[in-house]
Design a protein around this motif. Structure first.
Motif, PDB file in Angstrom:
ATOM      1  N   TYR A   1      18.168  10.372  -2.139  1.00  0.00           N
ATOM      2  CA  TYR A   1      17.677   9.405  -1.159  1.00  0.00           C
ATOM      3  C   TYR A   1      18.827   8.838  -0.344  1.00  0.00           C
ATOM      4  N   THR A   2      19.951   8.614  -0.969  1.00  0.00           N
ATOM      5  CA  THR A   2      21.130   8.128  -0.241  1.00  0.00           C
ATOM      6  C   THR A   2      21.512   9.114   0.852  1.00  0.00           C
ATOM      7  N   ARG A   3      21.550  10.396   0.506  1.00  0.00           N
ATOM      8  CA  ARG A   3      21.888  11.434   1.492  1.00  0.00           C
ATOM      9  C   ARG A   3      20.876  11.463   2.624  1.00  0.00           C
ATOM     10  N   ALA A   4      19.597  11.397   2.279  1.00  0.00           N
ATOM     11  CA  ALA A   4      18.549  11.451   3.300  1.00  0.00           C
ATOM     12  C   ALA A   4      18.660  10.278   4.262  1.00  0.00           C
ATOM     13  N   ILE A   5      18.916   9.095   3.740  1.00  0.00           N
ATOM     14  CA  ILE A   5      19.030   7.911   4.591  1.00  0.00           C
ATOM     15  C   ILE A   5      20.251   8.024   5.491  1.00  0.00           C
ATOM     16  N   ARG A   6      21.369   8.457   4.921  1.00  0.00           N
ATOM     17  CA  ARG A   6      22.592   8.622   5.712  1.00  0.00           C
ATOM     18  C   ARG A   6      22.375   9.613   6.857  1.00  0.00           C
ATOM     19  N   GLU A   7      21.640  10.673   6.580  1.00  0.00           N
ATOM     20  CA  GLU A   7      21.379  11.710   7.591  1.00  0.00           C
ATOM     21  C   GLU A   7      20.358  11.278   8.642  1.00  0.00           C
ATOM     22  N   ALA A   8      19.228  10.753   8.183  1.00  0.00           N
ATOM     23  CA  ALA A   8      18.079  10.584   9.072  1.00  0.00           C
ATOM     24  C   ALA A   8      17.801   9.146   9.508  1.00  0.00           C
TER      25      ALA A   8
ATOM     26  N   ARG B   1       0.831  -1.206   0.000  1.00  0.00           N
ATOM     27  CA  ARG B   1       0.000   0.000   0.000  1.00  0.00           C
ATOM     28  C   ARG B   1       0.865   1.255   0.000  1.00  0.00           C
ATOM     29  N   VAL B   2       0.297   2.313  -0.544  1.00  0.00           N
ATOM     30  CA  VAL B   2       0.962   3.609  -0.556  1.00  0.00           C
ATOM     31  C   VAL B   2       0.894   4.188   0.852  1.00  0.00           C
ATOM     32  N   VAL B   3       2.037   4.627   1.355  1.00  0.00           N
ATOM     33  CA  VAL B   3       2.118   5.194   2.700  1.00  0.00           C
ATOM     34  C   VAL B   3       2.046   6.707   2.643  1.00  0.00           C
ATOM     35  N   ASP B   4       2.725   7.290   1.661  1.00  0.00           N
ATOM     36  CA  ASP B   4       2.773   8.749   1.561  1.00  0.00           C
ATOM     37  C   ASP B   4       3.154   9.133   0.140  1.00  0.00           C
ATOM     38  N   VAL B   5       2.829  10.351  -0.224  1.00  0.00           N
ATOM     39  CA  VAL B   5       3.235  10.911  -1.512  1.00  0.00           C
ATOM     40  C   VAL B   5       3.958  12.215  -1.213  1.00  0.00           C
ATOM     41  N   PHE B   6       5.195  12.295  -1.634  1.00  0.00           N
ATOM     42  CA  PHE B   6       6.012  13.477  -1.364  1.00  0.00           C
ATOM     43  C   PHE B   6       5.800  14.534  -2.454  1.00  0.00           C
ATOM     44  N   PRO B   7       5.942  15.797  -2.086  1.00  0.00           N
ATOM     45  CA  PRO B   7       5.766  16.871  -3.075  1.00  0.00           C
ATOM     46  C   PRO B   7       6.956  16.993  -4.037  1.00  0.00           C
ATOM     47  N   ASP B   8       8.097  16.374  -3.655  1.00  0.00           N
ATOM     48  CA  ASP B   8       9.290  16.464  -4.494  1.00  0.00           C
ATOM     49  C   ASP B   8      10.204  15.280  -4.200  1.00  0.00           C
ATOM     50  N   ARG B   9      11.377  15.233  -4.863  1.00  0.00           N
ATOM     51  CA  ARG B   9      12.317  14.126  -4.670  1.00  0.00           C
ATOM     52  C   ARG B   9      13.616  14.610  -4.019  1.00  0.00           C
ATOM     53  N   THR B  10      13.502  15.557  -3.094  1.00  0.00           N
ATOM     54  CA  THR B  10      14.694  16.113  -2.468  1.00  0.00           C
ATOM     55  C   THR B  10      15.112  15.309  -1.234  1.00  0.00           C
ATOM     56  N   ALA B  11      16.387  15.400  -0.915  1.00  0.00           N
ATOM     57  CA  ALA B  11      16.915  14.743   0.281  1.00  0.00           C
ATOM     58  C   ALA B  11      16.251  15.303   1.532  1.00  0.00           C
ATOM     59  N   GLU B  12      16.007  16.597   1.535  1.00  0.00           N
ATOM     60  CA  GLU B  12      15.426  17.240   2.715  1.00  0.00           C
ATOM     61  C   GLU B  12      14.034  16.698   3.023  1.00  0.00           C
ATOM     62  N   THR B  13      13.210  16.567   1.996  1.00  0.00           N
ATOM     63  CA  THR B  13      11.843  16.076   2.192  1.00  0.00           C
ATOM     64  C   THR B  13      11.855  14.647   2.728  1.00  0.00           C
ATOM     65  N   PHE B  14      12.675  13.792   2.121  1.00  0.00           N
ATOM     66  CA  PHE B  14      12.726  12.399   2.561  1.00  0.00           C
ATOM     67  C   PHE B  14      13.343  12.285   3.949  1.00  0.00           C
ATOM     68  N   ALA B  15      14.385  13.061   4.224  1.00  0.00           N
ATOM     69  CA  ALA B  15      15.013  13.040   5.560  1.00  0.00           C
ATOM     70  C   ALA B  15      14.020  13.490   6.627  1.00  0.00           C
ATOM     71  N   ASP B  16      13.247  14.519   6.346  1.00  0.00           N
ATOM     72  CA  ASP B  16      12.226  14.975   7.299  1.00  0.00           C
ATOM     73  C   ASP B  16      11.229  13.855   7.588  1.00  0.00           C
ATOM     74  N   TRP B  17      10.803  13.155   6.539  1.00  0.00           N
ATOM     75  CA  TRP B  17       9.852  12.064   6.723  1.00  0.00           C
ATOM     76  C   TRP B  17      10.475  10.952   7.571  1.00  0.00           C
ATOM     77  N   LEU B  18      11.715  10.609   7.283  1.00  0.00           N
ATOM     78  CA  LEU B  18      12.397   9.558   8.045  1.00  0.00           C
ATOM     79  C   LEU B  18      12.543   9.935   9.516  1.00  0.00           C
ATOM     80  N   ARG B  19      12.850  11.186   9.789  1.00  0.00           N
ATOM     81  CA  ARG B  19      12.969  11.637  11.183  1.00  0.00           C
ATOM     82  C   ARG B  19      11.632  11.527  11.915  1.00  0.00           C
ATOM     83  N   ALA B  20      10.553  11.767  11.184  1.00  0.00           N
ATOM     84  CA  ALA B  20       9.215  11.690  11.781  1.00  0.00           C
ATOM     85  C   ALA B  20       8.752  10.240  11.958  1.00  0.00           C
ATOM     86  N   HIS B  21       9.460   9.290  11.323  1.00  0.00           N
ATOM     87  CA  HIS B  21       9.106   7.869  11.392  1.00  0.00           C
ATOM     88  C   HIS B  21      10.366   7.063  11.720  1.00  0.00           C
TER      89      HIS B  21
END
Length: 87
Positions: free
Chosen positions: A43-50, A9-29
């Protein structure tokens, strides 16, 4: 788009494909353990960060796409030698 592949199932739809958006989501989950992603460097950067503890895996579709692109590029570069070997 973020998909739970186990639940299908779809969990979320992001407004863009930036590291910041994905990192924010990861921090919230913070419970995310496995991330199946495409090969976007953002995505690699976001995962490494968050979510540095998460295991990253490449999905089959993107692996096959990357293989196809590499074979096509290689065969164009080696065109005559590949064609003569094949046929």
């Amino acid at each position: 788009m973020l998909v739970d592949v186990e639940a299908g199932r779809v969990v979320d739809v992001f407004p863009d494909r930036t590291a910041e958006t994905f990192a924010d989501w990861l921090r919230a989950h913070p419970g995310v353990e496995i991330i199946c992603r495409d090969r976007a460097t953002a995505y690699t950067r976001a995962i490494r960060e968050a979510a540095p503890h998460a295991v990253e895996v490449a999905d089959r579709g993107h692996l096959l796409q990357n293989l196809s692109t590499a074979v096509e590029s290689s065969s164009k570069a080696d065109g005559p030698s590949v064609q003569s070997a094949v046929g």
